[in-house]
Scaffold this motif. Sequence first.
Motif, PDB file in Angstrom:
ATOM      1  N   THR A 183      -3.622   3.707 -16.877  1.00 39.19           N
ATOM      2  CA  THR A 183      -3.888   4.027 -15.469  1.00 39.19           C
ATOM      3  C   THR A 183      -2.635   4.444 -14.706  1.00 39.19           C
ATOM      4  O   THR A 183      -2.739   4.986 -13.604  1.00 39.19           O
ATOM      5  N   ARG A 186      -0.069   6.328 -10.145  1.00 36.95           N
ATOM      6  CA  ARG A 186      -1.357   5.903  -9.585  1.00 36.95           C
ATOM      7  C   ARG A 186      -1.320   4.423  -9.208  1.00 36.95           C
ATOM      8  O   ARG A 186      -0.853   3.582  -9.980  1.00 36.95           O
ATOM      9  N   VAL A 209      -3.872   1.314  -8.322  1.00 37.42           N
ATOM     10  CA  VAL A 209      -5.268   0.960  -8.605  1.00 37.42           C
ATOM     11  C   VAL A 209      -5.539  -0.441  -8.069  1.00 37.42           C
ATOM     12  O   VAL A 209      -4.776  -1.375  -8.348  1.00 37.42           O
ATOM     13  N   SER A 213      -7.000   4.202  -6.286  1.00 37.38           N
ATOM     14  CA  SER A 213      -8.262   4.106  -7.017  1.00 37.38           C
ATOM     15  C   SER A 213      -8.907   2.776  -6.646  1.00 37.38           C
ATOM     16  O   SER A 213      -8.258   1.728  -6.733  1.00 37.38           O
ATOM     17  N   ALA A 253     -12.823   3.331 -11.658  1.00 36.04           N
ATOM     18  CA  ALA A 253     -12.660   4.557 -10.880  1.00 36.04           C
ATOM     19  C   ALA A 253     -11.431   5.328 -11.356  1.00 36.04           C
ATOM     20  O   ALA A 253     -11.440   6.566 -11.423  1.00 36.04           O
ATOM     21  N   ALA A 254     -10.369   4.600 -11.698  1.00 33.39           N
ATOM     22  CA  ALA A 254      -9.170   5.256 -12.229  1.00 33.39           C
ATOM     23  C   ALA A 254      -9.491   5.973 -13.531  1.00 33.39           C
ATOM     24  O   ALA A 254      -9.048   7.108 -13.764  1.00 33.39           O
ATOM     25  N   GLU A 291     -11.303   9.193 -12.985  1.00 38.73           N
ATOM     26  CA  GLU A 291     -10.369  10.247 -12.593  1.00 38.73           C
ATOM     27  C   GLU A 291      -9.610  10.776 -13.808  1.00 38.73           C
ATOM     28  O   GLU A 291      -9.410  11.987 -13.962  1.00 38.73           O
TER      29      GLU A 291
END
Length: 470
Positions: A247, A264, A266, A311, A316-317, A320
């Motif tokens: 992630t 990212r 998260v 995220s 959800a991450a 993506e």
Amino acid sequence: MTAPARDYSLTGPESQRAIERGLADADWYRSPIDPARLAELHQRSDLRTGIDVVLWLMLVVGAGSWAWVALGSWWAIPAFVVYGALYGGAADPRWHECGHGTAFRTSWLNELVYFPASFMLLREPTVWRWSHVRHHSDTIVVGRDAEIVFPRPIDVRAWTVNLFGVTSVPALVRRIVRHACDRLDADVAGYVPSELHRRVVWEARSYLVGIVGVLAACVVTAGLVPLLFVVGPTFYGAWLMAFFGTTQHAGLREDVLDHRWNTRTVYMNPVFRFLYLNMNYHIEHHMFPTVPYRNLPALHGAIRDDLPEPSPSTWAAYREIWTAARGQATEPTFELDRVVPESVSSTTRAATSVEHGGWIDVCAVADLAPGAMRSIDGSDSPIVVCRASSGEMHAVAGICTHSRRVQLVDGAIVGDELECPKHNGRFRLADGSPSRQPVTEGLATYEVQIDADRIRVRSVPNQASGSTPA
């Protein structure tokens, strides 16, 4: 027309191209934050981190005991799944934070965890310490970053196979063997200083002794039980490390100088956050690596408005990442549509004036609390005026000697040392000498004077320290 595949090695043409484009060891964007608030977030605790480490070790021992008792039954399967995840997965963020030197306040406690965790993950301590320095210098810069896990296009099949270390762990073992034979890989020789190459060789040899010892125990006991408890979990427990680590950067931009584009954040549940030591706040960690893991949620709150939307969950991450993987499968230059706030300047300087005799008036003594610092403009370069935790005043050159684009005023005061905000190297405030790698060259120091409750600094530097930390 599909773009040609890029060379992700550190010795190929992309490396020189990154240097020519100004992407190597460059000046990165940092979200603005109140210096006083940042100083609060820099605070570290031996007690609180010690509790976290002891809890993790208790879970490892507990899962290992369960696995031992369950040997020969079907219960051994879930027991070893849990044991492997705690050994080969949850060891990773502990290794990471202690490698940065931010988990514990006391330096030797970080090293006490870092070295055993390195062996648990079969990561050579010196190699990976410097590899991670490069990762923070040149995050996801092709040809420079030694830790790009997902070259474009993302190979989902290879990632799935490697969930259990099928390819990555044998690669680590092969490198250990090469290094033990005094044959350093070209990329390792490039980012590990030459004076540490012998250390790399001897660390690799010590690892080989440990691995051979485990295999010998298997021969003596005529079974694989020793391997299931030591070394083996690095393979079958790698799935948790991959689950979290994917992630961090997968599917995001390459060759940018703003972590908001290539990293990212998260939101994760409390169990995941404990296992992962809050590394889900990964943009925050890359921007401010001097902030310990315990304070990353608070840091997130402080700079939230300057970050892209996190995220909302791990799943959800992954959605993506899957979108990026599908797009890059046909076009490697495919980019996710990410909304990033407009950049704002985060650099602040104190107003300065050079008085008669070459002294610079800084501020009132009361305006610089213990653990705080202020940057002033010297005659040739910035000067950082620091008040150590003990209350003593010091002034040193304001640019890191390892990464010469980094302003040390953005770093942290840890006891009587100044920590670089980029790579966590440290300098002793008393004489500017280096005390923690990757710093190897000292800082110039400046005379400090207290006059009528005002702090004044001589504009001419003293002699810089040139010693190298052990």
